[in-house]
Scaffold this active site. Structure first.
Site, PDB file in Angstrom:
ATOM      1  N   HIS A 135      -3.833   5.675   3.762  1.00 28.75           N
ATOM      2  CA  HIS A 135      -4.579   4.481   3.346  1.00 28.75           C
ATOM      3  C   HIS A 135      -3.981   3.196   3.921  1.00 28.75           C
ATOM      4  CE1 HIS A 135      -6.171   1.462   0.410  1.00 28.75           C
ATOM      5  NE2 HIS A 135      -7.244   2.223   0.495  1.00 28.75           N
ATOM      6  N   ASP A 187       0.834  -1.191   0.000  1.00 29.51           N
ATOM      7  CA  ASP A 187       0.000   0.000   0.000  1.00 29.51           C
ATOM      8  C   ASP A 187       0.874   1.248   0.000  1.00 29.51           C
ATOM      9  OD1 ASP A 187      -2.308   1.855   0.907  1.00 29.51           O
ATOM     10  OD2 ASP A 187      -3.284  -0.101   0.809  1.00 29.51           O
ATOM     11  N   SER A 221     -11.512  -1.681  -0.237  1.00 31.55           N
ATOM     12  CA  SER A 221     -10.199  -1.624   0.404  1.00 31.55           C
ATOM     13  C   SER A 221     -10.303  -2.085   1.849  1.00 31.55           C
ATOM     14  CB  SER A 221      -9.646  -0.201   0.369  1.00 31.55           C
ATOM     15  OG  SER A 221      -9.256   0.179  -0.915  1.00 31.55           O
ATOM     16  N   ASN A 232     -13.609  -0.737  -6.527  1.00 30.76           N
ATOM     17  CA  ASN A 232     -14.610   0.253  -6.131  1.00 30.76           C
ATOM     18  C   ASN A 232     -15.142   0.970  -7.362  1.00 30.76           C
ATOM     19  OD1 ASN A 232     -14.260  -0.202  -3.337  1.00 30.76           O
ATOM     20  ND2 ASN A 232     -12.508   1.166  -3.299  1.00 30.76           N
TER      21      ASN A 232
END
Length: 428
Positions: A123, A87, A294, A223
């Site tokens: 994130h 990430d 996520s 998404n």
């Protein structure tokens, strides 16, 4: 995880998208990383979730009750399991994570942080907190696998100046490099809360390497709100057969149009109103406006970490099978493109005895059960809010989803781990 299938050739270095809908307080915002040019991203937050101001939330994450965390912790807490978060890095200054994060890998050349211990995007830190946040006095936040260790693998930057300096965005070839680094470092679970419509040969090869090394890759199914291609179609690396692909459900555990659907979806998990770690500042409730795959992926990675502790000798596909076979769904022998095999139930997955008779996805060891042992009208109820009991052997069918708490103990007599019972983690 799906049977192997053919694929179209893709190009290397394609740009990925990572979406995390954030609602800190009453403000909904979106973190987006996309585009062929140098990537930029914004993440607006409410005043009560200022990344420079410590804020703790006393209530526990609502998703933990829905997932039956307290019952699962009687069997495993993720102790000894290394979970890679591929990430934006993980902010090790967050008190929930300081003791959880190990030296990681920075693949974008961040000055002064080769370990991946910072995270301007926030994130990766949010994902890490869902998985392995430690208990902190004054906060109800704790991860679903609160004793797991987190390996940060930074593969992208998010702030405008850093993205421009790096000269590129979140690319599939860099994600592939991150997966390889995680597998070579010894991660048992590799969380990839990223998705792309491009089938990149380098990404596929990295996933295959991870599988050979005994690591389960858990990836988001995509998404819709942060995708250029909003069609219900395969997303990568989620669609590769070795990967456990995760979609998000809403607060009522129902499929949501916020997520990309399709045949690549394996399981689902909560993806809204996620209480988790926020930069270095403490806690924040994210995904208040729309569901995020996520965050759903992070919960499934944590559930997989519980399985990796309890069943260390099993293969990655066996951990994945446990989660798929025991997921809550309308008919035990059917999956659909909305939620895959259903919403994961970690407790039931931990208690499963795989003897080849479980209806639903074929067992990696025993294959598909006989049709007579897979009654199409039998359901697996979620039941996590009231009593997330595991499956028990029935004389007239494979499973009875217990409605009484007394059946929990009976179903576990033959499978409880040796040693003292585990309790919920205590604040330090």
């Amino acid at each position: 995880m799906r049977p192997r299938r053919g694929r179209p050739e893709g190009r290397g270095g394609a740009v990925l998208r990572v979406g995390a809908a954030a609602a800190c307080g009453s403000l909904a915002s979106t973190l987006i990383l996309a585009g062929a040019a140098p990537t930029t991203a914004t993440a607006a937050v409410a005043a009560d979730c200022d990344p420079e101001v410590t804020r703790l939330v006393a209530e526990p994450p609502v998703a933990l009750d829905r997932l039956g965390a307290a019952e699962s912790w009687q069997l495993a807490t993720g102790e000894g399991v290394l979970v890679a978060v591929v990430d934006s890095g993980v902010d090790a200054r967050n008190e929930h994570l300081t003791d959880a994060v190990v030296d990681g890998v920075d693949l974008v050349g961040t000055e002064g942080d080769p370990r991946g211990w910072s995270d301007p995007a926030g994130h990766g830190t949010a994902v890490a907190g869902q998985i392995a946040a430690r208990a902190v006095e004054g906060s109800g936040l704790v991860g679903l696998a609160p004793d797991a260790r987190i390996l940060p693998v930074r593969v992208y930057l998010s702030t405008e100046d850093q993205a421009a300096e790096a000269g590129d965005g979140v690319r599939t070839d860099r994600i592939a490099e991150g997966i390889r680094a995680a597998a070579n470092t010894g991660a048992q679970i590799i969380n990839v809360s990223l998705s792309s419509p491009t089938d990149d040969p380098a990404l596929r090869a990295a996933v295959e390497l991870a599988n050979r090394r005994g690591a389960l890759v858990v990836a988001s199914a995509g998404n819709r709100l942060t995708a250029e291609d909003t069609s219900d179609s395969p997303r990568y690396p989620a669609a590769y057969p070795e990967v456990l692909s995760v979609t998000a459900v809403d607060a009522a555990d129902q499929p949501t149009t916020d997520a990309i659907h399709g045949p690549h979806v394996d399981v689902a998990a909560p993806g809204t109103d996620v209480l988790t770690t926020f930069h270095a500042a403490g806690d924040c409730i994210l995904a208040g406006g729309e569901a995020s795959t996520s965050f759903a992926t992070a919960y499934v990675s944590a559930a997989a970490a519980l399985l990796a502790e309890r069943y260390p000798d099993e293969l990655p596909e066996q951990w994945a099978h446990r989660l798929m076979a025991t997921a809550a769904r309308g008919a035990v022998d059917q999956r659909d493109d909305q939620s895959g095999w259903g919403v994961v139930r970690p407790y039931a997955a931990l208690a499963l005895v795989d003897d080849g008779t479980a209806p639903g996805p074929p067992s990696p060891l025993h294959g598909r059960p006989p049709a007579a042992e897979s009654p199409a009208d039998q359901t697996l109820a979620l039941g996590a809010r009231a009593d997330p009991t595991g499956p028990t052997r029935a004389a007239t069918g494979w499973w009875v989803v217990a409605g009484a708490g007394a059946l929990v103990g009976a179903s576990l007599l033959g499978v409880r781990r040796r040693g003292p019972e585990r309790s919920a983690p205590a604040a330090r």
